[in-house]
Design a protein around this motif. Structure first.
Motif, PDB file in Angstrom:
ATOM      1  N   LYS A 105       0.843  -1.194   0.000  1.00  0.00           N
ATOM      2  CA  LYS A 105       0.000   0.000   0.000  1.00  0.00           C
ATOM      3  C   LYS A 105       0.878   1.244   0.000  1.00  0.00           C
ATOM      4  CE  LYS A 105      -3.743   2.225   2.635  1.00  0.00           C
ATOM      5  NZ  LYS A 105      -4.542   2.163   3.886  1.00  0.00           N
ATOM      6  N   MET A 106       0.665   2.075  -1.011  1.00  0.00           N
ATOM      7  CA  MET A 106       1.357   3.359  -1.114  1.00  0.00           C
ATOM      8  C   MET A 106       0.382   4.304  -1.810  1.00  0.00           C
ATOM      9  SD  MET A 106       5.236   3.813  -2.487  1.00  0.00           S
ATOM     10  CE  MET A 106       6.181   5.298  -2.202  1.00  0.00           C
ATOM     11  N   PRO A 107      -0.604   4.790  -1.063  1.00  0.00           N
ATOM     12  CA  PRO A 107      -1.795   5.385  -1.673  1.00  0.00           C
ATOM     13  C   PRO A 107      -1.627   6.767  -2.294  1.00  0.00           C
ATOM     14  CG  PRO A 107      -1.907   5.555   0.708  1.00  0.00           C
ATOM     15  CD  PRO A 107      -0.698   4.734   0.398  1.00  0.00           C
ATOM     16  N   LEU A 108      -0.645   7.536  -1.847  1.00  0.00           N
ATOM     17  CA  LEU A 108      -0.586   8.929  -2.282  1.00  0.00           C
ATOM     18  C   LEU A 108       0.288   9.122  -3.517  1.00  0.00           C
ATOM     19  CD1 LEU A 108      -0.301  10.776   1.143  1.00  0.00           C
ATOM     20  CD2 LEU A 108      -2.331  10.360  -0.236  1.00  0.00           C
ATOM     21  N   LYS A 109      -0.190   9.991  -4.394  1.00  0.00           N
ATOM     22  CA  LYS A 109       0.567  10.360  -5.589  1.00  0.00           C
ATOM     23  C   LYS A 109       1.327  11.656  -5.327  1.00  0.00           C
ATOM     24  CE  LYS A 109      -2.768   8.267  -8.790  1.00  0.00           C
ATOM     25  NZ  LYS A 109      -3.660   7.730  -7.744  1.00  0.00           N
TER      26      LYS A 109
ATOM     27  N   VAL B 122      -1.008   6.828   7.206  1.00  0.00           N
ATOM     28  CA  VAL B 122      -0.148   5.752   6.701  1.00  0.00           C
ATOM     29  C   VAL B 122       0.275   6.104   5.274  1.00  0.00           C
ATOM     30  CG1 VAL B 122       0.011   3.310   6.119  1.00  0.00           C
ATOM     31  CG2 VAL B 122      -1.269   4.026   8.142  1.00  0.00           C
ATOM     32  N   LEU B 123       1.577   6.276   5.078  1.00  0.00           N
ATOM     33  CA  LEU B 123       2.097   6.628   3.759  1.00  0.00           C
ATOM     34  C   LEU B 123       2.542   5.395   2.975  1.00  0.00           C
ATOM     35  CD1 LEU B 123       4.211   9.795   4.659  1.00  0.00           C
ATOM     36  CD2 LEU B 123       1.829   9.661   3.921  1.00  0.00           C
ATOM     37  N   VAL B 124       3.077   4.412   3.687  1.00  0.00           N
ATOM     38  CA  VAL B 124       3.527   3.171   3.047  1.00  0.00           C
ATOM     39  C   VAL B 124       3.211   2.008   3.981  1.00  0.00           C
ATOM     40  CG1 VAL B 124       5.455   1.925   1.997  1.00  0.00           C
ATOM     41  CG2 VAL B 124       5.465   4.429   1.994  1.00  0.00           C
TER      42      VAL B 124
ATOM     43  N   ASN C 148       3.803   0.582  -5.723  1.00  0.00           N
ATOM     44  CA  ASN C 148       3.087  -0.543  -5.128  1.00  0.00           C
ATOM     45  C   ASN C 148       3.591  -1.867  -5.696  1.00  0.00           C
ATOM     46  OD1 ASN C 148       1.369   0.871  -3.406  1.00  0.00           O
ATOM     47  ND2 ASN C 148      -0.128   1.241  -5.019  1.00  0.00           N
ATOM     48  N   HIS C 149       3.635  -2.884  -4.830  1.00  0.00           N
ATOM     49  CA  HIS C 149       3.994  -4.265  -5.181  1.00  0.00           C
ATOM     50  C   HIS C 149       5.488  -4.461  -5.431  1.00  0.00           C
ATOM     51  CE1 HIS C 149      -0.293  -4.624  -5.426  1.00  0.00           C
ATOM     52  NE2 HIS C 149      -0.364  -3.834  -6.488  1.00  0.00           N
ATOM     53  N   GLU C 150       6.284  -3.418  -5.311  1.00  0.00           N
ATOM     54  CA  GLU C 150       7.728  -3.588  -5.459  1.00  0.00           C
ATOM     55  C   GLU C 150       8.321  -4.171  -4.179  1.00  0.00           C
ATOM     56  OE1 GLU C 150       8.870   0.019  -8.599  1.00  0.00           O
ATOM     57  OE2 GLU C 150       9.575   0.069  -6.521  1.00  0.00           O
ATOM     58  N   ALA C 151       9.336  -5.013  -4.343  1.00  0.00           N
ATOM     59  CA  ALA C 151      10.089  -5.528  -3.201  1.00  0.00           C
ATOM     60  C   ALA C 151      11.261  -4.587  -2.961  1.00  0.00           C
ATOM     61  CB  ALA C 151      10.582  -6.941  -3.478  1.00  0.00           C
TER      62      ALA C 151
END
Length: 227
Positions: free
Chosen positions: A32-36, A46-48, A131-134
């Motif tokens: 989850k990384m909701p902000l652009k 929560v930012l990440v 999002n979804h990056e390791a």
């Protein structure tokens, strides 16, 4: 408008009073990384958020192990009251409990790193990850700026120190928008540049309706007091 005495002007550049590059404290996948970029957030948002299922499972297992060790200590202390156990065995069981508790505390500390919480109210300047990056430990993820309090960097003639000081008021006209905002000197640098005979000062003002942003430049107009 400033009217007292003669007006003196200085060029300035706006910057955020607080800015941070947020990085990961664990190796995990972002879920989850909701902000652009450009979007606003509040302190505590929560930012990440990371995928921490494995860490959560390890924490549950460590908690169960600690509970087992706690029961062992209780049993051994009861036996000790009847002199049915050696002092060394009791001490070992207590040490094993302390070890299991420390392991649980360490895992719970890792779980706190599964979320990156906004340290202040502000806006996203740059997204480095997606999002979804390791990601790996210490990898940069997000650059954020505190836009609730902006600062203005200016270089002024050192001769102004005869009348300019912390708290001196000014009006700043923004080149990009034509908007004029009021502020005051927050800090004066500790040293004068001996070659240019100038000194750096920092002003502060509150942003108005989001029209004043870090990176903008303009002219600050000071009113020199009459002698």
């Amino acid at each position: 408008p400033l009217a007292q005495g003669d007006a003196d002007q200085a060029r300035g550049v706006i910057r955020a009073a607080g800015e941070a590059m947020l990085s990961s404290r664990l190796a995990a996948r972002i879920i989850k990384m909701p902000l652009k970029e450009g979007e606003s957030f509040k302190k505590g948002d929560v930012l990440v958020e990371f995928d921490c299922e494995r860490q959560a499972a390890e924490s549950r297992a460590a908690k169960a192990q600690m509970q087992i060790q706690a029961k062992t200590v209780d049993t051994n202390e009861e036996l000790d009251r009847f002199s049915s156990i050696g002092k060394n065995d009791l001490a070992i069981s207590r040490s094993q409990y302390d070890k299991s508790k420390a392991e649980l505390d360490a895992l719970n500390a890792q779980l706190k790193d599964c979320r990156i919480i906004a340290p202040f109210q502000g806006r996203v300047v740059e997204r480095v990850a997606r999002n979804h990056e390791a990601v790996s430990v210490s990898q940069a993820l997000l650059r954020v700026a505190d836009t609730t309090q902006l600062e203005l960097d200016m270089i002024v003639p050192s001769a102004w120190l005869q009348w300019l000081d912390e708290g001196s008021h000014f009006e700043f006209k923004v080149d990009e928008t034509g908007q004029t905002v009021k502020g005051q000197v927050d800090r004066v640098n500790a040293a004068v540049d001996p070659v240019s005979k100038t000194i750096k000062i920092v002003g502060r003002f509150k942003p108005t309706h989001g029209q004043v942003l870090p990176g903008m430049s303009g002219s600050a107009r000071f009113a020199q007091p009459r002698s």
